[in-house]
Design a protein around this motif. Structure first.
Motif, PDB file in Angstrom:
ATOM      1  N   PHE A 177      -7.295  -9.727  -2.114  1.00 55.89           N
ATOM      2  CA  PHE A 177      -6.269  -8.767  -1.725  1.00 55.89           C
ATOM      3  C   PHE A 177      -6.137  -8.698  -0.208  1.00 55.89           C
ATOM      4  CE2 PHE A 177      -5.321  -5.704  -5.437  1.00 55.89           C
ATOM      5  CZ  PHE A 177      -5.246  -6.761  -6.322  1.00 55.89           C
ATOM      6  N   GLY A 178      -7.271  -8.747   0.499  1.00 57.02           N
ATOM      7  CA  GLY A 178      -7.224  -8.719   1.961  1.00 57.02           C
ATOM      8  C   GLY A 178      -6.503  -9.920   2.536  1.00 57.02           C
ATOM      9  N   CYS A 179      -6.761 -11.100   1.982  1.00 60.78           N
ATOM     10  CA  CYS A 179      -6.086 -12.321   2.435  1.00 60.78           C
ATOM     11  C   CYS A 179      -4.587 -12.217   2.211  1.00 60.78           C
ATOM     12  CB  CYS A 179      -6.669 -13.515   1.699  1.00 60.78           C
ATOM     13  SG  CYS A 179      -5.949 -15.107   2.137  1.00 60.78           S
ATOM     14  N   THR A 180      -4.185 -11.695   1.054  1.00 62.05           N
ATOM     15  CA  THR A 180      -2.762 -11.535   0.750  1.00 62.05           C
ATOM     16  C   THR A 180      -2.105 -10.556   1.708  1.00 62.05           C
ATOM     17  OG1 THR A 180      -3.235 -11.972  -1.587  1.00 62.05           O
ATOM     18  CG2 THR A 180      -1.112 -10.961  -1.072  1.00 62.05           C
ATOM     19  N   ALA A 181      -2.807  -9.482   2.041  1.00 65.09           N
ATOM     20  CA  ALA A 181      -2.264  -8.496   2.977  1.00 65.09           C
ATOM     21  C   ALA A 181      -2.026  -9.121   4.347  1.00 65.09           C
ATOM     22  CB  ALA A 181      -3.215  -7.304   3.088  1.00 65.09           C
ATOM     23  N   VAL A 182      -2.958  -9.931   4.799  1.00 65.00           N
ATOM     24  CA  VAL A 182      -2.798 -10.607   6.096  1.00 65.00           C
ATOM     25  C   VAL A 182      -1.564 -11.509   6.075  1.00 65.00           C
ATOM     26  CG1 VAL A 182      -3.815 -12.324   7.643  1.00 65.00           C
ATOM     27  CG2 VAL A 182      -5.233 -10.486   6.711  1.00 65.00           C
ATOM     28  N   GLY A 183      -1.402 -12.268   4.991  1.00 65.09           N
ATOM     29  CA  GLY A 183      -0.256 -13.163   4.905  1.00 65.09           C
ATOM     30  C   GLY A 183       1.065 -12.422   4.913  1.00 65.09           C
ATOM     31  N   LEU A 184       1.156 -11.345   4.149  1.00 65.94           N
ATOM     32  CA  LEU A 184       2.389 -10.557   4.140  1.00 65.94           C
ATOM     33  C   LEU A 184       2.658  -9.952   5.516  1.00 65.94           C
ATOM     34  CD1 LEU A 184       1.984  -8.705   0.703  1.00 65.94           C
ATOM     35  CD2 LEU A 184       3.602 -10.534   1.238  1.00 65.94           C
ATOM     36  N   GLY A 185       1.612  -9.530   6.190  1.00 68.50           N
ATOM     37  CA  GLY A 185       1.789  -8.977   7.534  1.00 68.50           C
ATOM     38  C   GLY A 185       2.332 -10.003   8.507  1.00 68.50           C
ATOM     39  N   ILE A 186       1.880 -11.235   8.390  1.00 65.01           N
ATOM     40  CA  ILE A 186       2.373 -12.293   9.271  1.00 65.01           C
ATOM     41  C   ILE A 186       3.854 -12.564   9.005  1.00 65.01           C
ATOM     42  CG2 ILE A 186       2.182 -14.759   9.799  1.00 65.01           C
ATOM     43  CD1 ILE A 186      -0.830 -14.521   9.236  1.00 65.01           C
ATOM     44  N   VAL A 187       4.236 -12.631   7.729  1.00 60.13           N
ATOM     45  CA  VAL A 187       5.643 -12.854   7.382  1.00 60.13           C
ATOM     46  C   VAL A 187       6.524 -11.756   7.960  1.00 60.13           C
ATOM     47  CG1 VAL A 187       7.284 -12.920   5.451  1.00 60.13           C
ATOM     48  CG2 VAL A 187       5.127 -14.168   5.290  1.00 60.13           C
ATOM     49  N   ALA A 188       6.024 -10.524   7.932  1.00 55.14           N
ATOM     50  CA  ALA A 188       6.817  -9.391   8.397  1.00 55.14           C
ATOM     51  C   ALA A 188       6.882  -9.280   9.908  1.00 55.14           C
ATOM     52  CB  ALA A 188       6.236  -8.093   7.823  1.00 55.14           C
ATOM     53  N   ALA A 243      12.080  -7.256   6.366  1.00 53.96           N
ATOM     54  CA  ALA A 243      10.821  -7.583   7.032  1.00 53.96           C
ATOM     55  C   ALA A 243       9.916  -6.361   7.139  1.00 53.96           C
ATOM     56  CB  ALA A 243      11.098  -8.172   8.415  1.00 53.96           C
ATOM     57  N   THR A 244      10.486  -5.236   7.493  1.00 54.39           N
ATOM     58  CA  THR A 244       9.665  -4.025   7.601  1.00 54.39           C
ATOM     59  C   THR A 244       9.191  -3.556   6.224  1.00 54.39           C
ATOM     60  OG1 THR A 244      11.737  -2.737   7.632  1.00 54.39           O
ATOM     61  CG2 THR A 244      10.697  -3.226   9.754  1.00 54.39           C
ATOM     62  N   GLY A 245       9.992  -3.802   5.192  1.00 54.34           N
ATOM     63  CA  GLY A 245       9.561  -3.467   3.837  1.00 54.34           C
ATOM     64  C   GLY A 245       8.364  -4.294   3.421  1.00 54.34           C
ATOM     65  N   ILE A 246       8.389  -5.596   3.732  1.00 56.94           N
ATOM     66  CA  ILE A 246       7.246  -6.458   3.437  1.00 56.94           C
ATOM     67  C   ILE A 246       6.030  -6.031   4.252  1.00 56.94           C
ATOM     68  CG2 ILE A 246       6.385  -8.828   3.612  1.00 56.94           C
ATOM     69  CD1 ILE A 246       9.214  -9.780   2.937  1.00 56.94           C
ATOM     70  N   GLY A 247       6.267  -5.626   5.487  1.00 53.48           N
ATOM     71  CA  GLY A 247       5.166  -5.120   6.301  1.00 53.48           C
ATOM     72  C   GLY A 247       4.547  -3.866   5.710  1.00 53.48           C
ATOM     73  N   ALA A 248       5.381  -2.993   5.159  1.00 48.64           N
ATOM     74  CA  ALA A 248       4.868  -1.789   4.503  1.00 48.64           C
ATOM     75  C   ALA A 248       4.027  -2.153   3.285  1.00 48.64           C
ATOM     76  CB  ALA A 248       6.020  -0.876   4.105  1.00 48.64           C
ATOM     77  N   LEU A 249       4.451  -3.175   2.526  1.00 45.34           N
ATOM     78  CA  LEU A 249       3.664  -3.621   1.380  1.00 45.34           C
ATOM     79  C   LEU A 249       2.313  -4.164   1.841  1.00 45.34           C
ATOM     80  CD1 LEU A 249       3.419  -4.186  -1.638  1.00 45.34           C
ATOM     81  CD2 LEU A 249       4.572  -6.383  -1.261  1.00 45.34           C
ATOM     82  N   ALA A 250       2.295  -4.857   2.969  1.00 44.13           N
ATOM     83  CA  ALA A 250       1.029  -5.349   3.506  1.00 44.13           C
ATOM     84  C   ALA A 250       0.099  -4.195   3.851  1.00 44.13           C
ATOM     85  CB  ALA A 250       1.291  -6.213   4.742  1.00 44.13           C
ATOM     86  N   ALA A 251       0.651  -3.135   4.449  1.00 47.30           N
ATOM     87  CA  ALA A 251      -0.166  -1.975   4.809  1.00 47.30           C
ATOM     88  C   ALA A 251      -0.723  -1.284   3.557  1.00 47.30           C
ATOM     89  CB  ALA A 251       0.655  -1.001   5.635  1.00 47.30           C
ATOM     90  N   ILE A 252       0.113  -1.172   2.528  1.00 47.37           N
ATOM     91  CA  ILE A 252      -0.344  -0.571   1.264  1.00 47.37           C
ATOM     92  C   ILE A 252      -1.462  -1.411   0.659  1.00 47.37           C
ATOM     93  CG2 ILE A 252       0.355  -0.029  -1.107  1.00 47.37           C
ATOM     94  CD1 ILE A 252       3.138   0.640   0.040  1.00 47.37           C
ATOM     95  N   THR A 253      -1.342  -2.729   0.750  1.00 50.18           N
ATOM     96  CA  THR A 253      -2.361  -3.617   0.204  1.00 50.18           C
ATOM     97  C   THR A 253      -3.693  -3.438   0.922  1.00 50.18           C
ATOM     98  OG1 THR A 253      -0.628  -5.220  -0.337  1.00 50.18           O
ATOM     99  CG2 THR A 253      -2.897  -6.014  -0.364  1.00 50.18           C
ATOM    100  N   VAL A 254      -3.649  -3.243   2.218  1.00 49.96           N
ATOM    101  CA  VAL A 254      -4.881  -2.975   2.969  1.00 49.96           C
ATOM    102  C   VAL A 254      -5.542  -1.701   2.455  1.00 49.96           C
ATOM    103  CG1 VAL A 254      -5.825  -2.364   5.232  1.00 49.96           C
ATOM    104  CG2 VAL A 254      -4.134  -4.199   5.039  1.00 49.96           C
ATOM    105  N   LEU A 255      -4.738  -0.660   2.247  1.00 51.30           N
ATOM    106  CA  LEU A 255      -5.273   0.606   1.740  1.00 51.30           C
ATOM    107  C   LEU A 255      -5.885   0.426   0.352  1.00 51.30           C
ATOM    108  CD1 LEU A 255      -5.655   3.666   1.925  1.00 51.30           C
ATOM    109  CD2 LEU A 255      -3.319   3.938   1.053  1.00 51.30           C
ATOM    110  N   VAL A 256      -5.185  -0.296  -0.532  1.00 52.52           N
ATOM    111  CA  VAL A 256      -5.698  -0.543  -1.881  1.00 52.52           C
ATOM    112  C   VAL A 256      -7.004  -1.334  -1.821  1.00 52.52           C
ATOM    113  CG1 VAL A 256      -5.244  -1.763  -4.045  1.00 52.52           C
ATOM    114  CG2 VAL A 256      -3.449  -0.388  -2.984  1.00 52.52           C
ATOM    115  N   THR A 257      -7.072  -2.299  -0.917  1.00 56.06           N
ATOM    116  CA  THR A 257      -8.289  -3.109  -0.780  1.00 56.06           C
ATOM    117  C   THR A 257      -9.476  -2.246  -0.386  1.00 56.06           C
ATOM    118  OG1 THR A 257      -6.944  -5.014  -0.116  1.00 56.06           O
ATOM    119  CG2 THR A 257      -9.293  -5.097   0.385  1.00 56.06           C
ATOM    120  N   VAL A 258      -9.261  -1.343   0.549  1.00 55.74           N
ATOM    121  CA  VAL A 258     -10.337  -0.436   0.981  1.00 55.74           C
ATOM    122  C   VAL A 258     -10.807   0.435  -0.180  1.00 55.74           C
ATOM    123  CG1 VAL A 258     -10.893   1.506   2.493  1.00 55.74           C
ATOM    124  CG2 VAL A 258      -9.592  -0.441   3.385  1.00 55.74           C
ATOM    125  N   LEU A 259      -9.861   0.920  -0.979  1.00 53.77           N
ATOM    126  CA  LEU A 259     -10.217   1.764  -2.121  1.00 53.77           C
ATOM    127  C   LEU A 259     -10.927   0.981  -3.220  1.00 53.77           C
ATOM    128  CD1 LEU A 259      -6.950   3.902  -2.413  1.00 53.77           C
ATOM    129  CD2 LEU A 259      -9.143   4.603  -1.439  1.00 53.77           C
TER     130      LEU A 259
END
Length: 402
Positions: A286-297, A369-385
């Motif tokens: 999940f962390g790797c996916t979040a990083v990738g989405l953040g880069i795209v955004a 792009a900002t929507g994808i960035g928001a999904l990346a941020a949510i993924t980081v939060l989910v990963t921490v949880l």
């Protein structure tokens, strides 16, 4: 003297080998064909039906509507597999898949095409559930885990091929890629000859063995979110690239294929990691996916977008076999169809929700792009949880019930 009657040994089920594996892996690619083949031509479809009311919503639904039907009906397909017959369910679904898959070649309106895609989802549910269940039936232990990982690897490679093919065929018109749905009918011929219904451990019972709901709850809930992540760029990458100035369908298809190739590489690594645990692997994926989405955004630069898509693809490629094996590897024969159907359903419900989630985030943040960035941020939060929540998932993934 009376003759001594020696009881005959029960006939043993034939041993499955490479031909059976090859056919099940090839059939598993059919739902991927439905999901990825059309991604490069979505902008063309949108332009072709510009005057259609709701075209902005209906166009992405061509990809996501089948996922909704898979999500809703895969558990039922699993019930049929457990109650009736895995092989027969698979063969019927393959034929119907070709019929409804090629329907957009002649359907005149976008709503009719979306309706045909809904029917396609019913077939995909039966195909994916039956194939995965039969892999679990034919093999056990580490080999089963390896082949389930190989299933994800094969579908990811197929996605790479289908994305490239969709982009290339799209140059001849957006309807042309639909001819490839005939492949399912061609595959059904050797499948009818080579595959057999797996042998049950005992007589068919009037009452199905109960599912271990507590065992399935955690992987299925995590898979629901994983489906959102897996499908996000499959649907949206062509629009991101279009906004970045990439107008060629062949180029969009090639870039999307590069992402799918990264997914295949991630899936290919799972066989070596199946001795690990979900508690260890899922947060990393999940962390790797979040990083990738953040880069795209982060940018409109096409090379950077490609890099982000590749990182995302790698993360989701390793994630899918992890979630699958975590959910179904320790189910018994009598439970496997329904358990596989439940997992498949949650994955595809997440995939269907993906376009809606990204659209909602896009509307809330003011851009794709900002929507994808928001999904990346949510993924980081989910990963921490997930890190503390998965402490109980400490059993090696390749251990089975068998």
């Amino acid at each position: 003297m009376s003759e001594i009657q020696v009881p005959l040994a029960a006939p043993q089920a034939p041993a499955a080998g490479r031909p059976q594996l090859a056919l099940l892996l090839a059939a598993s690619c059919m739902p991927v064909l439905g999901a990825t083949l059309l991604a490069p031509v979505l902008p063309q479809v949108k332009d072709a039906f510009t005057g259609t009311a709701g075209v902005e919503v209906l166009t992405p639904l061509m990809l996501s509507a089948p996922a909704l039907l898979v999500g809703l009906t895969a558990p039922f397909a699993g019930f049929v597999a457990d109650r009736v017959d895995r092989r027969r369910t698979l063969l019927i679904a393959m034929i119907c898949y070709s019929v409804v898959g090629t329907a957009p070649l002649y359907l005149p309106s976008l709503p009719a095409i979306v309706a045909s895609r809904v029917l396609l989802g019913l077939c995909e549910a039966a195909i994916m559930t039956s194939c995965t269940t039969m892999i679990g039936d034919y093999w056990s232990g580490p080999r089963r885990a390896r082949y389930m990982g190989l299933q994800t690897l094969t579908t990811a490679i197929a996605a790479t091929v289908f994305l490239g093919a969709g982009g290339a065929l799209g140059g001849a018109g957006w309807r042309t890629p639909f001819w490839l749905y005939l492949a399912a009918a061609l595959l059904a011929v050797p499948m009818a000859r080579i595959l057999w219904e797996p042998a049950r451990s005992g007589p068919r019972s009037a009452k199905l063995v109960a599912l271990p709901w507590r065992q399935l709850a955690a992987p299925c809930l995590v898979t629901l979110f994983g489906g959102i992540l897996f499908y996000a760029l499959i649907v949206e990458l062509s629009f991101v690239l279009d906004d970045a100035g990439v107008g060629s369908t062949a180029a969009i298809g090639g870039i999307s294929a590069a992402m799918s190739l990264a997914t295949a590489i991630g899936a290919g690594l799972f066989g070596r990691l199946s001795g690990s645990t979900a508690a260890r692997l899922v947060p990393i994926e999940f962390g790797c996916t979040a990083v990738g989405l953040g880069i795209v955004a982060a940018t409109h630069a096409v090379p950077v977008i490609i890099a982000g898509a590749i990182v995302t693809g790698f993360g989701t490629g390793l994630m899918l076999p992890t979630l699958l094996v975590w959910a179904v590897n320790r189910l018994t024969f009598e439970q496997r169809g329904r358990g596989t159907g439940l997992w498949t359903g949650t994955l595809f419900l997440g995939q269907f929700a993906s376009a809606l989630v990204v659209a909602g985030l896009q509307a809330g943040t003011g851009g794709l792009a900002t929507g994808i960035g928001a999904l990346a941020a949510i993924t980081v939060l989910v990963t921490v949880l997930l890190v503390p929540a998965l402490r109980g998932a400490s059993r090696p993934l390749h251990l089975t019930h068998d």
